[in-house]
Design a protein around this motif. Structure first.
Motif, PDB file in Angstrom:
ATOM      1  N   ASP A  72       0.849  -1.188   0.000  1.00 39.44           N
ATOM      2  CA  ASP A  72       0.000   0.000   0.000  1.00 39.44           C
ATOM      3  C   ASP A  72       0.890   1.245   0.000  1.00 39.44           C
ATOM      4  O   ASP A  72       1.494   1.581   1.012  1.00 39.44           O
ATOM      5  CB  ASP A  72      -0.888  -0.044   1.264  1.00 39.44           C
ATOM      6  CG  ASP A  72      -1.786   1.169   1.362  1.00 39.44           C
ATOM      7  OD1 ASP A  72      -1.822   1.960   0.410  1.00 39.44           O
ATOM      8  OD2 ASP A  72      -2.460   1.308   2.408  1.00 39.44           O
ATOM      9  N   GLU A  73       0.950   1.911  -1.157  1.00 38.50           N
ATOM     10  CA  GLU A  73       1.793   3.126  -1.262  1.00 38.50           C
ATOM     11  C   GLU A  73       1.050   4.332  -0.736  1.00 38.50           C
ATOM     12  O   GLU A  73       1.623   5.405  -0.594  1.00 38.50           O
ATOM     13  CB  GLU A  73       2.188   3.409  -2.725  1.00 38.50           C
ATOM     14  CG  GLU A  73       2.776   2.264  -3.494  1.00 38.50           C
ATOM     15  CD  GLU A  73       1.701   1.474  -4.230  1.00 38.50           C
ATOM     16  OE1 GLU A  73       0.501   1.632  -3.923  1.00 38.50           O
ATOM     17  OE2 GLU A  73       2.049   0.691  -5.125  1.00 38.50           O
ATOM     18  N   GLY A  74      -0.269   4.159  -0.491  1.00 37.69           N
ATOM     19  CA  GLY A  74      -1.069   5.279   0.010  1.00 37.69           C
ATOM     20  C   GLY A  74      -1.464   6.241  -1.091  1.00 37.69           C
ATOM     21  O   GLY A  74      -1.526   7.449  -0.868  1.00 37.69           O
ATOM     22  N   ARG A 120      10.083  12.270  -8.763  1.00 35.26           N
ATOM     23  CA  ARG A 120       8.971  11.989  -9.680  1.00 35.26           C
ATOM     24  C   ARG A 120       8.138  10.858  -9.085  1.00 35.26           C
ATOM     25  O   ARG A 120       8.713   9.894  -8.554  1.00 35.26           O
ATOM     26  CB  ARG A 120       9.501  11.550 -11.033  1.00 35.26           C
ATOM     27  CG  ARG A 120      10.112  12.685 -11.784  1.00 35.26           C
ATOM     28  CD  ARG A 120      10.409  12.241 -13.171  1.00 35.26           C
ATOM     29  NE  ARG A 120      11.189  13.262 -13.845  1.00 35.26           N
ATOM     30  CZ  ARG A 120      11.725  13.089 -15.027  1.00 35.26           C
ATOM     31  NH1 ARG A 120      11.582  11.949 -15.647  1.00 35.26           N
ATOM     32  NH2 ARG A 120      12.404  14.043 -15.585  1.00 35.26           N
ATOM     33  N   PRO A 121       6.791  10.932  -9.255  1.00 32.22           N
ATOM     34  CA  PRO A 121       5.932   9.928  -8.610  1.00 32.22           C
ATOM     35  C   PRO A 121       6.295   8.479  -8.957  1.00 32.22           C
ATOM     36  O   PRO A 121       6.533   7.672  -8.057  1.00 32.22           O
ATOM     37  CB  PRO A 121       4.531  10.278  -9.106  1.00 32.22           C
ATOM     38  CG  PRO A 121       4.598  11.708  -9.500  1.00 32.22           C
ATOM     39  CD  PRO A 121       5.999  11.978  -9.918  1.00 32.22           C
ATOM     40  N   CYS A 122       6.377   8.181 -10.277  1.00 32.85           N
ATOM     41  CA  CYS A 122       6.583   6.769 -10.641  1.00 32.85           C
ATOM     42  C   CYS A 122       7.986   6.283 -10.295  1.00 32.85           C
ATOM     43  O   CYS A 122       8.157   5.125  -9.902  1.00 32.85           O
ATOM     44  CB  CYS A 122       6.288   6.551 -12.120  1.00 32.85           C
ATOM     45  SG  CYS A 122       4.543   6.693 -12.464  1.00 32.85           S
ATOM     46  N   THR A 123       8.965   7.160 -10.421  1.00 28.00           N
ATOM     47  CA  THR A 123      10.336   6.747 -10.086  1.00 28.00           C
ATOM     48  C   THR A 123      10.414   6.465  -8.588  1.00 28.00           C
ATOM     49  O   THR A 123      10.907   5.408  -8.154  1.00 28.00           O
ATOM     50  CB  THR A 123      11.338   7.866 -10.473  1.00 28.00           C
ATOM     51  OG1 THR A 123      11.057   8.272 -11.801  1.00 28.00           O
ATOM     52  CG2 THR A 123      12.768   7.408 -10.345  1.00 28.00           C
ATOM     53  N   THR A 124       9.902   7.397  -7.787  1.00 28.78           N
ATOM     54  CA  THR A 124       9.942   7.238  -6.327  1.00 28.78           C
ATOM     55  C   THR A 124       9.174   5.990  -5.909  1.00 28.78           C
ATOM     56  O   THR A 124       9.669   5.175  -5.121  1.00 28.78           O
ATOM     57  CB  THR A 124       9.317   8.489  -5.646  1.00 28.78           C
ATOM     58  OG1 THR A 124       9.927   9.638  -6.205  1.00 28.78           O
ATOM     59  CG2 THR A 124       9.503   8.455  -4.159  1.00 28.78           C
ATOM     60  N   CYS A 125       7.981   5.846  -6.469  1.00 28.71           N
ATOM     61  CA  CYS A 125       7.123   4.709  -6.129  1.00 28.71           C
ATOM     62  C   CYS A 125       7.822   3.395  -6.487  1.00 28.71           C
ATOM     63  O   CYS A 125       7.892   2.472  -5.667  1.00 28.71           O
ATOM     64  CB  CYS A 125       5.810   4.855  -6.891  1.00 28.71           C
ATOM     65  SG  CYS A 125       4.660   3.520  -6.678  1.00 28.71           S
ATOM     66  N   GLY A 126       8.388   3.335  -7.713  1.00 32.77           N
ATOM     67  CA  GLY A 126       9.034   2.098  -8.171  1.00 32.77           C
ATOM     68  C   GLY A 126      10.242   1.736  -7.332  1.00 32.77           C
ATOM     69  O   GLY A 126      10.393   0.581  -6.909  1.00 32.77           O
ATOM     70  N   VAL A 127      11.081   2.730  -7.036  1.00 31.48           N
ATOM     71  CA  VAL A 127      12.304   2.460  -6.266  1.00 31.48           C
ATOM     72  C   VAL A 127      11.943   1.965  -4.861  1.00 31.48           C
ATOM     73  O   VAL A 127      12.483   0.961  -4.375  1.00 31.48           O
ATOM     74  CB  VAL A 127      13.187   3.743  -6.178  1.00 31.48           C
ATOM     75  CG1 VAL A 127      14.296   3.582  -5.160  1.00 31.48           C
ATOM     76  CG2 VAL A 127      13.772   4.076  -7.549  1.00 31.48           C
ATOM     77  N   LEU A 128      11.008   2.671  -4.204  1.00 34.53           N
ATOM     78  CA  LEU A 128      10.660   2.287  -2.826  1.00 34.53           C
ATOM     79  C   LEU A 128       9.919   0.949  -2.768  1.00 34.53           C
ATOM     80  O   LEU A 128      10.129   0.148  -1.859  1.00 34.53           O
ATOM     81  CB  LEU A 128       9.831   3.388  -2.161  1.00 34.53           C
ATOM     82  CG  LEU A 128      10.577   4.700  -1.887  1.00 34.53           C
ATOM     83  CD1 LEU A 128       9.661   5.715  -1.206  1.00 34.53           C
ATOM     84  CD2 LEU A 128      11.827   4.482  -1.025  1.00 34.53           C
TER      85      LEU A 128
END
Ligand code: SF4
Ligand code: ZN
Length: 290
Positions: A72-74, A120-128
């Protein structure tokens, strides 16, 4: 009336044939690229979307030791619904579900993380998300992801445009350019199946295809590539498969280059695989905590 009955019978036999074809393709991809074995302890990265739902459904059908993993990324107005579906799906199919969240792990959810770090949303989301999955899945042999042929062809083109060979080396039916003791291999049994085939299979086995997509998605560069590729596929049917095949041909050489390049080791902060002393996730986490 008789014609309608006949048509129904015809449709259901073509549906049965399609299901058989789909599962055969799944299994032959697994065999061809040695993705899974019956002895593996398998995790399926499960978002509640159609691709990961189908990947989970077929993996559970053919392999015994499977757990679904949801993160859950929220993401507001999106993740609640997909997570709710994921829980319901696992309850109905008696599949073990393990849930992890950005809030619990990083102290805040994706929108707040982006505001604070400027990423960036997708980069941050993907890395985390990759980092979190890796951290929680050390006891598993394989992680199944729902990537399909369309996803893979888009990713290959994106990396070409950005001249990102290192990312290119990570694509393929088994993700990652190199093996690392702290990295559970990601495998893609839907690698040779097209998105429209996944949608058809989902409908046939009663998997709900959620219409809602992530609000950050429209900002993704990937979307433009997807549109262009869809146009090309109409003009030249089979072009996506051709992109995949060309990539598979070049892959051993690209991987050989990156596995021999110096400097690949692990992050000194968290121990996860990284080409640098500090991995990208740890850099983001540092910004979150400052
Ligand atoms: Fe994360 Fe981007 Fe996917 Fe949304 S579209 S879930 S932000 S990677
Ligand atoms: Zn790290």
């Amino acid at each position: 009336m008789r014609t309608a009955k006949k048509r129904n019978r015809k449709t259901s036999s073509s549906d049965r044939n399609f299901k058989r074809y789909f599962e055969k393709k799944f299994l032959s991809t697994v065999r061809k690229y040695k993705l899974l074995s019956k002895k593996d302890k398998i995790a399926v990265a499960f978002s509640g979307g159609k691709d990961s739902s189908v990947a989970l459904y077929v993996t559970v059908k053919y392999f015994p030791n499977v757990t679904a993993i949801a993160i859950d990324e929220g993401i507001p107005g999106y993740r609640e619904e997909t997570l709710e579906y994921a829980r319901k799906f696992c309850r109905e199919h008696k599949i073990k579900l393990a849930e992890y969240s950005f809030r619990k792990e990083f102290g805040m959810e994706l929108p707040e993380i982006i505001r604070k770090t400027g990423g960036r949303p997708c980069t941050t989301c993907g890395v985390l998300r990759r980092w979190l999955l890796n951290k929680k899945l050390s006891g598993y042999d394989k992680v199944v992801t729902g990537h399909n042929m369309d996803d893979e062809a888009e990713a290959v083109l994106m990396n070409l445009i950005k001249a990102n060979l290192e990312e290119q080396a990570k694509l393929g039916p088994v993700s990652g350019a190199r093996r690392h003791r702290n990295f559970t291999p990601r495998v893609k049994p839907l690698y040779l199946l097209r998105e429209e085939e996944i949608i058809r299979y989902a409908h046939l086995v009663g998997i709900r295809v959620l219409k809602k997509s992530c609000p950050y998605r429209k900002k993704a560069f990937r979307l433009s590539i997807r549109k262009e590729l869809a146009k090309l596929e109409k003009e030249m049917p089979g072009i996506k498969l051709q992109i995949i095949k060309s990539h598979l041909k070049a892959l051993p050489k690209i991987r050989a280059y990156f596995s021999s390049s110096a400097g690949f080791s692990h992050c000194k902060t968290c121990g996860q695989p990284s080409a640098n002393r500090k991995c990208r996730a740890c850099m983001i986490i540092e910004k979150i905590n400052n």
